[in-house]
Design a protein around this motif. Structure first.
Motif, PDB file in Angstrom:
ATOM      1  N   ARG A 168       0.846  -1.180   0.000  1.00  0.00           N
ATOM      2  CA  ARG A 168       0.000   0.000   0.000  1.00  0.00           C
ATOM      3  C   ARG A 168       0.880   1.226   0.000  1.00  0.00           C
ATOM      4  NH1 ARG A 168      -2.175   2.163   5.586  1.00  0.00           N
ATOM      5  NH2 ARG A 168      -0.215   2.091   6.674  1.00  0.00           N
ATOM      6  N   LEU A 169       0.313   2.356  -0.366  1.00  0.00           N
ATOM      7  CA  LEU A 169       1.061   3.602  -0.340  1.00  0.00           C
ATOM      8  C   LEU A 169       1.420   3.937   1.096  1.00  0.00           C
ATOM      9  CD1 LEU A 169      -0.859   5.967  -2.797  1.00  0.00           C
ATOM     10  CD2 LEU A 169       1.120   4.538  -3.250  1.00  0.00           C
ATOM     11  N   ALA A 170       2.555   4.592   1.269  1.00  0.00           N
ATOM     12  CA  ALA A 170       2.961   5.023   2.601  1.00  0.00           C
ATOM     13  C   ALA A 170       2.063   6.164   3.061  1.00  0.00           C
ATOM     14  CB  ALA A 170       4.416   5.492   2.572  1.00  0.00           C
ATOM     15  N   HIS A 171       1.840   6.241   4.363  1.00  0.00           N
ATOM     16  CA  HIS A 171       1.070   7.330   4.949  1.00  0.00           C
ATOM     17  C   HIS A 171       1.957   8.050   5.945  1.00  0.00           C
ATOM     18  CE1 HIS A 171      -2.720   4.671   4.269  1.00  0.00           C
ATOM     19  NE2 HIS A 171      -2.365   5.292   3.174  1.00  0.00           N
ATOM     20  N   VAL A 173       4.063  11.937   7.005  1.00  0.00           N
ATOM     21  CA  VAL A 173       4.474  13.321   6.805  1.00  0.00           C
ATOM     22  C   VAL A 173       4.680  13.576   5.313  1.00  0.00           C
ATOM     23  CG1 VAL A 173       6.225  15.061   7.354  1.00  0.00           C
ATOM     24  CG2 VAL A 173       5.594  13.337   9.053  1.00  0.00           C
ATOM     25  N   PRO A 174       3.989  14.565   4.756  1.00  0.00           N
ATOM     26  CA  PRO A 174       4.174  14.874   3.337  1.00  0.00           C
ATOM     27  C   PRO A 174       5.496  15.590   3.096  1.00  0.00           C
ATOM     28  CG  PRO A 174       2.651  16.429   4.315  1.00  0.00           C
ATOM     29  CD  PRO A 174       2.981  15.416   5.377  1.00  0.00           C
ATOM     30  N   VAL A 175       6.009  15.496   1.872  1.00  0.00           N
ATOM     31  CA  VAL A 175       7.228  16.204   1.512  1.00  0.00           C
ATOM     32  C   VAL A 175       6.974  17.696   1.677  1.00  0.00           C
ATOM     33  CG1 VAL A 175       8.813  16.739  -0.375  1.00  0.00           C
ATOM     34  CG2 VAL A 175       7.955  14.408  -0.086  1.00  0.00           C
ATOM     35  N   GLY A 176       7.848  18.355   2.398  1.00  0.00           N
ATOM     36  CA  GLY A 176       7.681  19.792   2.634  1.00  0.00           C
ATOM     37  C   GLY A 176       6.767  20.111   3.807  1.00  0.00           C
ATOM     38  N   GLY A 177       6.221  19.079   4.475  1.00  0.00           N
ATOM     39  CA  GLY A 177       5.301  19.298   5.584  1.00  0.00           C
ATOM     40  C   GLY A 177       6.038  19.652   6.868  1.00  0.00           C
ATOM     41  N   GLU A 178       5.384  20.409   7.704  1.00  0.00           N
ATOM     42  CA  GLU A 178       5.942  20.771   9.005  1.00  0.00           C
ATOM     43  C   GLU A 178       5.147  20.050  10.084  1.00  0.00           C
ATOM     44  OE1 GLU A 178       6.529  24.970   9.599  1.00  0.00           O
ATOM     45  OE2 GLU A 178       6.784  25.271   7.441  1.00  0.00           O
ATOM     46  N   LEU A 179       5.856  19.432  11.018  1.00  0.00           N
ATOM     47  CA  LEU A 179       5.219  18.611  12.042  1.00  0.00           C
ATOM     48  C   LEU A 179       4.164  19.374  12.835  1.00  0.00           C
ATOM     49  CD1 LEU A 179       8.227  16.567  13.461  1.00  0.00           C
ATOM     50  CD2 LEU A 179       6.580  15.903  11.716  1.00  0.00           C
ATOM     51  N   ASP A 180       4.428  20.652  13.099  1.00  0.00           N
ATOM     52  CA  ASP A 180       3.521  21.448  13.906  1.00  0.00           C
ATOM     53  C   ASP A 180       2.136  21.597  13.262  1.00  0.00           C
ATOM     54  OD1 ASP A 180       2.882  22.991  16.147  1.00  0.00           O
ATOM     55  OD2 ASP A 180       3.262  24.845  15.038  1.00  0.00           O
ATOM     56  N   ASP A 184      -3.015  14.678  14.455  1.00  0.00           N
ATOM     57  CA  ASP A 184      -2.529  13.566  15.273  1.00  0.00           C
ATOM     58  C   ASP A 184      -2.511  12.244  14.505  1.00  0.00           C
ATOM     59  OD1 ASP A 184      -2.350  15.416  17.286  1.00  0.00           O
ATOM     60  OD2 ASP A 184      -4.148  14.741  18.351  1.00  0.00           O
ATOM     61  N   GLY A 185      -3.529  12.011  13.680  1.00  0.00           N
ATOM     62  CA  GLY A 185      -3.598  10.763  12.914  1.00  0.00           C
ATOM     63  C   GLY A 185      -2.445  10.634  11.935  1.00  0.00           C
ATOM     64  N   THR A 186      -2.089  11.726  11.263  1.00  0.00           N
ATOM     65  CA  THR A 186      -0.988  11.706  10.302  1.00  0.00           C
ATOM     66  C   THR A 186       0.335  11.456  11.027  1.00  0.00           C
ATOM     67  OG1 THR A 186      -2.169  13.191   8.826  1.00  0.00           O
ATOM     68  CG2 THR A 186       0.209  13.039   8.521  1.00  0.00           C
ATOM     69  N   LEU A 187       0.534  12.120  12.166  1.00  0.00           N
ATOM     70  CA  LEU A 187       1.766  11.917  12.931  1.00  0.00           C
ATOM     71  C   LEU A 187       1.870  10.474  13.431  1.00  0.00           C
ATOM     72  CD1 LEU A 187       1.955  15.232  14.956  1.00  0.00           C
ATOM     73  CD2 LEU A 187       3.546  14.445  13.204  1.00  0.00           C
ATOM     74  N   THR A 188       0.761   9.911  13.896  1.00  0.00           N
ATOM     75  CA  THR A 188       0.752   8.526  14.362  1.00  0.00           C
ATOM     76  C   THR A 188       1.106   7.572  13.232  1.00  0.00           C
ATOM     77  OG1 THR A 188      -0.912   9.064  16.032  1.00  0.00           O
ATOM     78  CG2 THR A 188      -0.663   6.736  15.463  1.00  0.00           C
ATOM     79  N   ALA A 189       0.492   7.783  12.055  1.00  0.00           N
ATOM     80  CA  ALA A 189       0.781   6.929  10.895  1.00  0.00           C
ATOM     81  C   ALA A 189       2.239   7.052  10.479  1.00  0.00           C
ATOM     82  CB  ALA A 189      -0.137   7.306   9.735  1.00  0.00           C
ATOM     83  N   ALA A 190       2.781   8.261  10.530  1.00  0.00           N
ATOM     84  CA  ALA A 190       4.177   8.470  10.147  1.00  0.00           C
ATOM     85  C   ALA A 190       5.122   7.749  11.097  1.00  0.00           C
ATOM     86  CB  ALA A 190       4.484   9.971  10.121  1.00  0.00           C
ATOM     87  N   LEU A 191       4.817   7.793  12.402  1.00  0.00           N
ATOM     88  CA  LEU A 191       5.666   7.099  13.372  1.00  0.00           C
ATOM     89  C   LEU A 191       5.602   5.587  13.191  1.00  0.00           C
ATOM     90  CD1 LEU A 191       5.050   9.262  16.556  1.00  0.00           C
ATOM     91  CD2 LEU A 191       7.260   8.866  15.418  1.00  0.00           C
ATOM     92  N   LYS A 192       4.416   5.065  12.942  1.00  0.00           N
ATOM     93  CA  LYS A 192       4.267   3.620  12.770  1.00  0.00           C
ATOM     94  C   LYS A 192       4.926   3.126  11.479  1.00  0.00           C
ATOM     95  CE  LYS A 192       0.087   2.927  15.502  1.00  0.00           C
ATOM     96  NZ  LYS A 192      -1.319   2.545  15.487  1.00  0.00           N
ATOM     97  N   ALA A 193       4.978   3.973  10.458  1.00  0.00           N
ATOM     98  CA  ALA A 193       5.520   3.570   9.155  1.00  0.00           C
ATOM     99  C   ALA A 193       6.977   3.999   8.980  1.00  0.00           C
ATOM    100  CB  ALA A 193       4.669   4.166   8.027  1.00  0.00           C
ATOM    101  N   ARG A 194       7.649   4.320  10.090  1.00  0.00           N
ATOM    102  CA  ARG A 194       9.031   4.797   9.975  1.00  0.00           C
ATOM    103  C   ARG A 194       9.923   3.706   9.402  1.00  0.00           C
ATOM    104  NH1 ARG A 194       7.988   3.671  15.216  1.00  0.00           N
ATOM    105  NH2 ARG A 194       9.512   2.436  16.384  1.00  0.00           N
ATOM    106  N   ARG A 195      11.025   4.138   8.736  1.00  0.00           N
ATOM    107  CA  ARG A 195      11.970   3.221   8.107  1.00  0.00           C
ATOM    108  C   ARG A 195      13.380   3.536   8.586  1.00  0.00           C
ATOM    109  NH1 ARG A 195      10.964   4.297   1.901  1.00  0.00           N
ATOM    110  NH2 ARG A 195      11.413   6.358   2.684  1.00  0.00           N
ATOM    111  N   PRO A 196      14.246   2.528   8.634  1.00  0.00           N
ATOM    112  CA  PRO A 196      15.646   2.810   9.001  1.00  0.00           C
ATOM    113  C   PRO A 196      16.339   3.548   7.867  1.00  0.00           C
ATOM    114  CG  PRO A 196      15.345   0.481   8.482  1.00  0.00           C
ATOM    115  CD  PRO A 196      13.987   1.121   8.450  1.00  0.00           C
ATOM    116  N   LEU A 197      17.314   4.363   8.232  1.00  0.00           N
ATOM    117  CA  LEU A 197      18.096   5.110   7.227  1.00  0.00           C
ATOM    118  C   LEU A 197      19.381   4.396   6.922  1.00  0.00           C
ATOM    119  CD1 LEU A 197      17.567   8.763   8.469  1.00  0.00           C
ATOM    120  CD2 LEU A 197      16.512   7.647   6.513  1.00  0.00           C
TER     121      LEU A 197
END
Length: 197
Positions: A168-171, A173-180, A184-197
């Motif tokens: 599925r597509l990743a959910h 933080v959008p490119v150019g997005g600011e966390l502030d 909350d739902g977008t931040l939660t999804a971003a944390l759960k879908a994090r990847r190692p660098l």
């Protein structure tokens, strides 16, 4: 205040997404003021589109040919199918030029409130397409809504019958997005879908 023809035009324009009664009234007024330069060409283009546009019998895209331009393109990667809710989502992905495979338009999402069940969507046709030995992956590009996620779950269950990888597509933080500014739902999804660098 206005004739029935103008009132009908306003009512029809008000049905378009993003236009309420006031915006529809302004749009109708503009169209009538620019009759020769805008109203007449628009009505001709709409009449031609109504006659020429059809639904692709393979993927469900809207085009003037069947199969559509995407399905008929021999350079497309036929091993990957990207599943979208409607043709507008397909067009958005095509604008990005990031995907070179094929598509499948479901025709909506499951919705108990609107009475839309699995048989109202083109899920069975997707499963048939996914059974083609040439297809190796199905990408679910459905909206991150409750209905979209419910639909993705049902599609995933049905695709278990086919021997394909499902992604599925990743959910997040959008490119150019600011966390502030993110919800909350977008931040939660971003944390759960994090990847190692």
């Amino acid at each position: 205040m206005v004739g029935p023809e103008i009132e009908r035009l306003i009512q029809l324009l008000a049905r378009l997404p993003g236009l309420g009664p006031r915006s529809a009234r302004r749009a109708a007024l503009l169209l009538m003021k620019r009759r020769d330069g805008l109203l007449v060409p628009l009505s001709e283009a709409m009449a031609l589109a109504a006659e020429a546009v059809r639904t692709c019998s393979v993927c469900g895209n809207l085009d003037t040919r069947d199969p559509c331009t995407v399905c008929a393109d021999p350079s497309r990667d036929r091993s990957t199918i990207c599943v979208v809710e409607d043709a507008g989502d397909l067009w958005a992905l095509e604008r990005s030029r990031a995907f070179t495979g094929l598509y499948h338009v479901l025709g909506g999402t499951l919705s108990a409130l609107q009475g839309i069940g699995p048989d109202d969507l083109t899920i069975a046709a997707l499963v048939d397409r996914a059974r083609n030995p040439e297809v190796r992956e199905v990408i679910l590009a459905l909206n991150a809504t409750v209905d979209g996620q419910t639909t993705a779950h049902v599609v995933t269950d049905r695709l278990a019958q086919a021997d394909v990888a499902i992604s599925r597509l990743a959910h997040g933080v959008p490119v150019g997005g600011e966390l502030d500014y993110l919800d909350d739902g977008t931040l939660t999804a971003a944390l759960k879908a994090r990847r190692p660098l």
